[in-house]
Design an enzyme around this catalytic site. Structure first.
Site, PDB file in Angstrom:
ATOM      1  N   ASN A  45       9.065  -7.388   3.206  1.00  0.00           N
ATOM      2  CA  ASN A  45       8.941  -6.113   2.488  1.00  0.00           C
ATOM      3  C   ASN A  45      10.164  -5.222   2.741  1.00  0.00           C
ATOM      4  O   ASN A  45      10.652  -5.147   3.863  1.00  0.00           O
ATOM      5  CB  ASN A  45       7.650  -5.414   2.961  1.00  0.00           C
ATOM      6  CG  ASN A  45       7.531  -3.978   2.476  1.00  0.00           C
ATOM      7  OD1 ASN A  45       7.375  -3.063   3.285  1.00  0.00           O
ATOM      8  ND2 ASN A  45       7.604  -3.763   1.191  1.00  0.00           N
ATOM      9  N   GLY A  46      10.580  -4.548   1.678  1.00  0.00           N
ATOM     10  CA  GLY A  46      11.651  -3.558   1.794  1.00  0.00           C
ATOM     11  C   GLY A  46      12.752  -3.766   0.778  1.00  0.00           C
ATOM     12  O   GLY A  46      13.441  -4.783   0.784  1.00  0.00           O
ATOM     13  N   ASP A  47      12.872  -2.794  -0.144  1.00  0.00           N
ATOM     14  CA  ASP A  47      13.989  -2.749  -1.104  1.00  0.00           C
ATOM     15  C   ASP A  47      13.989  -3.865  -2.138  1.00  0.00           C
ATOM     16  O   ASP A  47      15.046  -4.362  -2.524  1.00  0.00           O
ATOM     17  CB  ASP A  47      15.333  -2.726  -0.376  1.00  0.00           C
ATOM     18  CG  ASP A  47      15.509  -1.471   0.469  1.00  0.00           C
ATOM     19  OD1 ASP A  47      14.663  -0.564   0.366  1.00  0.00           O
ATOM     20  OD2 ASP A  47      16.493  -1.404   1.228  1.00  0.00           O
ATOM     21  N   PRO A  78       0.832  -1.212   0.000  1.00  0.00           N
ATOM     22  CA  PRO A  78       0.000   0.000   0.000  1.00  0.00           C
ATOM     23  C   PRO A  78       0.863   1.257   0.000  1.00  0.00           C
ATOM     24  O   PRO A  78       1.836   1.334   0.746  1.00  0.00           O
ATOM     25  CB  PRO A  78      -0.780  -0.110   1.317  1.00  0.00           C
ATOM     26  CG  PRO A  78      -0.009  -1.058   2.179  1.00  0.00           C
ATOM     27  CD  PRO A  78       0.702  -1.987   1.235  1.00  0.00           C
ATOM     28  N   MET A  79       0.536   2.213  -0.837  1.00  0.00           N
ATOM     29  CA  MET A  79       1.207   3.517  -0.813  1.00  0.00           C
ATOM     30  C   MET A  79       0.157   4.602  -0.944  1.00  0.00           C
ATOM     31  O   MET A  79      -0.507   4.720  -1.991  1.00  0.00           O
ATOM     32  CB  MET A  79       2.218   3.636  -1.962  1.00  0.00           C
ATOM     33  CG  MET A  79       3.499   2.860  -1.749  1.00  0.00           C
ATOM     34  SD  MET A  79       4.704   3.147  -3.067  1.00  0.00           S
ATOM     35  CE  MET A  79       4.033   2.118  -4.365  1.00  0.00           C
ATOM     36  N   CYS A 118       3.149   2.993   9.707  1.00  0.00           N
ATOM     37  CA  CYS A 118       3.283   4.330   9.126  1.00  0.00           C
ATOM     38  C   CYS A 118       4.143   5.231  10.028  1.00  0.00           C
ATOM     39  O   CYS A 118       3.881   5.352  11.219  1.00  0.00           O
ATOM     40  CB  CYS A 118       1.912   4.955   8.906  1.00  0.00           C
ATOM     41  SG  CYS A 118       2.042   6.606   8.196  1.00  0.00           S
ATOM     42  N   LYS A 175       0.541  -5.017   9.048  1.00  0.00           N
ATOM     43  CA  LYS A 175       1.806  -4.584   8.439  1.00  0.00           C
ATOM     44  C   LYS A 175       2.534  -3.695   9.437  1.00  0.00           C
ATOM     45  O   LYS A 175       1.954  -2.743   9.958  1.00  0.00           O
ATOM     46  CB  LYS A 175       1.504  -3.835   7.150  1.00  0.00           C
ATOM     47  CG  LYS A 175       2.738  -3.377   6.386  1.00  0.00           C
ATOM     48  CD  LYS A 175       2.359  -3.033   4.961  1.00  0.00           C
ATOM     49  CE  LYS A 175       3.515  -2.456   4.178  1.00  0.00           C
ATOM     50  NZ  LYS A 175       3.834  -1.078   4.571  1.00  0.00           N
ATOM     51  N   GLN A 214      -6.700  -1.564   3.729  1.00  0.00           N
ATOM     52  CA  GLN A 214      -5.865  -1.252   4.890  1.00  0.00           C
ATOM     53  C   GLN A 214      -6.486  -0.125   5.718  1.00  0.00           C
ATOM     54  O   GLN A 214      -6.790   0.947   5.196  1.00  0.00           O
ATOM     55  CB  GLN A 214      -4.455  -0.835   4.476  1.00  0.00           C
ATOM     56  CG  GLN A 214      -3.555  -0.747   5.713  1.00  0.00           C
ATOM     57  CD  GLN A 214      -2.175  -0.193   5.438  1.00  0.00           C
ATOM     58  OE1 GLN A 214      -2.047   0.952   5.031  1.00  0.00           O
ATOM     59  NE2 GLN A 214      -1.157  -0.980   5.675  1.00  0.00           N
TER      60      GLN A 214
HETATM   61  C1  FMN Z   1       4.650   7.295  -0.865  1.00  0.00           C
HETATM   62  C2  FMN Z   1       4.505   6.119   0.064  1.00  0.00           C
HETATM   63  C3  FMN Z   1       3.285   5.893   0.686  1.00  0.00           C
HETATM   64  C4  FMN Z   1       3.135   4.813   1.561  1.00  0.00           C
HETATM   65  N1  FMN Z   1       1.907   4.583   2.115  1.00  0.00           N
HETATM   66  C5  FMN Z   1       1.723   3.488   2.902  1.00  0.00           C
HETATM   67  C6  FMN Z   1       0.440   3.153   3.389  1.00  0.00           C
HETATM   68  O1  FMN Z   1      -0.568   3.837   3.124  1.00  0.00           O
HETATM   69  N2  FMN Z   1       0.337   2.054   4.179  1.00  0.00           N
HETATM   70  C7  FMN Z   1       1.429   1.264   4.489  1.00  0.00           C
HETATM   71  O2  FMN Z   1       1.282   0.275   5.205  1.00  0.00           O
HETATM   72  N3  FMN Z   1       2.636   1.544   4.016  1.00  0.00           N
HETATM   73  C8  FMN Z   1       2.810   2.614   3.214  1.00  0.00           C
HETATM   74  N4  FMN Z   1       4.048   2.860   2.685  1.00  0.00           N
HETATM   75  C9  FMN Z   1       5.157   1.909   2.946  1.00  0.00           C
HETATM   76  C10 FMN Z   1       5.267   0.840   1.851  1.00  0.00           C
HETATM   77  O3  FMN Z   1       4.093   0.041   1.770  1.00  0.00           O
HETATM   78  C11 FMN Z   1       6.465  -0.087   2.108  1.00  0.00           C
HETATM   79  O4  FMN Z   1       6.323  -0.717   3.350  1.00  0.00           O
HETATM   80  C12 FMN Z   1       7.797   0.652   2.102  1.00  0.00           C
HETATM   81  O5  FMN Z   1       7.849   1.602   1.064  1.00  0.00           O
HETATM   82  C13 FMN Z   1       8.974  -0.330   1.964  1.00  0.00           C
HETATM   83  O6  FMN Z   1       8.830  -1.132   0.803  1.00  0.00           O
HETATM   84  P1  FMN Z   1       9.622  -0.788  -0.574  1.00  0.00           P
HETATM   85  O7  FMN Z   1      11.074  -0.761  -0.261  1.00  0.00           O
HETATM   86  O8  FMN Z   1       9.228  -1.889  -1.524  1.00  0.00           O
HETATM   87  O9  FMN Z   1       9.146   0.561  -1.016  1.00  0.00           O
HETATM   88  C14 FMN Z   1       4.233   3.956   1.831  1.00  0.00           C
HETATM   89  C15 FMN Z   1       5.449   4.193   1.203  1.00  0.00           C
HETATM   90  C16 FMN Z   1       5.603   5.250   0.341  1.00  0.00           C
HETATM   91  C17 FMN Z   1       6.952   5.471  -0.326  1.00  0.00           C
END
Ligand code: FMN
Length: 330
Positions: free
Chosen positions: A208-210, A24-25, A108, A147, A78
Site C-alpha cells: 500500500n502507498g502511492d 480503509p479511509m 493510524c 494494517k 477494521q
Molecule cells: C482521509 C484518510 C483516511 C484514512 N483512514 C484510514 C483508516 O480509517 N484506517 C486505515 O487503516 N488507514 C486509513 N488511512 C490510510 C490509507 O488506508 C492508506 O494506508 C494511505 O492513504 C496510503 O495509501 P494511498 O497512497 O493509496 O492513499 C486513511 C487515509 C486517508 C487519506
C-alpha cells in the site's frame, strides 16, 4: 504460537489470488462508496476504522460504520484499540455481521489515536501488538489481518521485526503502508521497504502507498513481490481507478478516462446511495467533499464546488450538476 502459511491463503482470505483492495479511509470509504468501487472492479473493500472502546460503550456513531450489504462482499471490518482482551471481545461481537475478515489498525498516525497508544503507536510496542493479534485470533473464527506502517519514525523503522511478531501471533495477512507514522502522507512511499517485509514472512503481504494508476499497480507488484495491493487516496472521486488497475494487471489496454458526463452520473449515483443509507440531511452534506473530488477538472469546477456546498437536497444537486455535465471538460 507459530503460524506458518503458504500463498494459497490470499484467495482463502480475500477471495482472489491477487486482490486489489480499497484501503480503509475514515470519512470516505462508507458503504455507498465501497459499492461503487466494487462495481468498477475492486476485489475487496474494508470499512472505515472503528474504535473497540466505542463499540464496548455502545456508542451510536459506530452503527453506520458497520453498515454493510451482501452486494459489496467480500468486506473486511477494521477495528482499532490497545487493549487485547477488549479487542478480542469486540471482534467477536461483530464477526457475524457479514464481514469476511477482521482487520486491525496499527497504522493510524492521528495524534488523538496515537496519544491513546492506539493505531501506529502500537509499532512502538510490538509485544502488545502481538498480544492484540493473539486475543483477536482466539476470539473469532474469521481471518485476522493487520494494517501497519514502516515504523514510528525514521529512527525506528521496525516493519520487518514487527511483521514477524504479528505473523507469530497468528495474523493471517499483513497490509503495509510504505511510510512511517512521522511521515503521515508526505514524501514517497518506500516500496523497497515493503519488499523486505514480504521477504521476511510467509503470510500474504498487501502493498500500500502511492498507487494512482494501472502502471503504478504493475510497478508496485514488480518491486515488492507482494500478494495483493491496496489503493486508498487514488480512489477519491475516482472509483474508475479499479477498472484501470484490473485491466493493467490482466495485460489489457487501459480503458478510456471517464467523460464529464460519466463523472457527473457517478457522483449523482454516489449521492443517491449516500442519501439512501444516511438520510438526505447527512447524506448531502457528506457528499460535498466527494463532489469536489469528482468535479476536479470539469469546467468552472471551483464555482461548481461553492454551489454544491449550498445544496441541501438530492434534487437540487441533480439540477445543479445537469448543467455542469453539459459544460464538459475544461
Ligand atoms: C482521509 C484518510 C483516511 C484514512 N483512514 C484510514 C483508516 O480509517 N484506517 C486505515 O487503516 N488507514 C486509513 N488511512 C490510510 C490509507 O488506508 C492508506 O494506508 C494511505 O492513504 C496510503 O495509501 P494511498 O497512497 O493509496 O492513499 C486513511 C487515509 C486517508 C487519506
Amino acid at each position: 504460537m507459530i503460524n506458518r502459511k503458504d500463498k494459497t491463503d490470499t484467495a482463502a482470505i480475500y477471495g482472489s489470488a491477487f486482490p486489489v483492495i480499497l484501503g480503509p479511509m475514515a470519512g470516505v470509504t462508507d458503504l455507498a462508496f465501497r459499492l461503487l468501487c466494487r462495481e468498477q472492479g475492486c476485489d475487496v473493500v474494508v470499512t472505515e476504522m472503528i474504535s473497540a472502546k466505542a463499540l464496548y460503550y455502545g456508542n451510536k456513531n459506530t452503527i453506520p460504520l458497520m453498515q454493510t450489504d451482501e452486494r459489496e462482499a467480500p468486506v473486511g471490518v477494521q477495528i482499532f484499540g490497545s487493549e487485547p482482551e477488549l479487542m478480542g471481545q469486540m471482534a467477536h461481537k461483530i464477526e457475524d455481521r457479514g464481514f469476511a475478515f477482521i482487520d486491525i489498525n496499527m497504522g493510524c498516525p492521528v495524534p488523538k489515536i496515537v496519544n491513546n497508544h492506539e493505531g501506529s503507536a502500537l509499532m512502538k510496542q510490538p509485544e502488545l501488538a502481538g498480544r492484540i493479534v493473539s486475543e483477536v485470533k482466539r476470539a473469532v473464527s474469521l481471518p485476522v489481518t493487520v494494517k501497519f506502517r514502516l515504523g514510528f519514525d525514521e529512527e525506528h523503522k521496525n516493519a520487518v521485526e514487527f511483521a514477524k511478531v504479528l505473523e507469530d501471533s497468528g495474523a493471517d495477512a499483513l497490509a503495509v503502508h510504505g511510510r512511517t507514522r512521522e511521515q503521515y502522507y508526505s514524501g514517497r512511499a518506500d516500496w523497497e521497504a515493503i519488499r523486505q517485509v514480504k521477504e521476511a514472512v510467509r503470510v500474504p503481504v498487501i502493498a500500500n502507498g502511492d498507487i494512482y494508476s494501472g502502471a503504478d499497480a504493475l510497478a508496485i507488484r514488480e518491486k515488492t513481490g507482494c500478494d495483493g495491493i491496496m489503493v486508498a487516496r487514488g480512489s477519491k472521486g475516482n472509483p474508475w481507478i479499479f477498472r484501470e488497475i484490473k485491466a493493467a494487471l490482466a495485460g489489457e489496454p487501459v480503458p478510456a478516462e471517464p467523460t464529464a458526463r460519466e463523472r457527473v452520473e457517478m457522483l449523482l449515483r454516489h449521492a443517491a446511495l449516500c442519501v439512501e443509507y444516511k438520510g438526505e440531511y447527512t447524506g448531502i452534506r457528506e457528499m460535498r467533499k466527494h463532489a469536489a473530488w469528482y468535479t476536479t477538472g470539469l469546467r468552472d469546477s471551483s464555482r461548481l464546488r461553492q454551489e454544491v456546498n449550498q445544496v441541501t437536497t438530492l434534487r437540487e444537486l441533480e439540477q445543479l450538476l445537469e448543467s455542469a455535465a453539459e459544460g464538459g471538460e475544461r
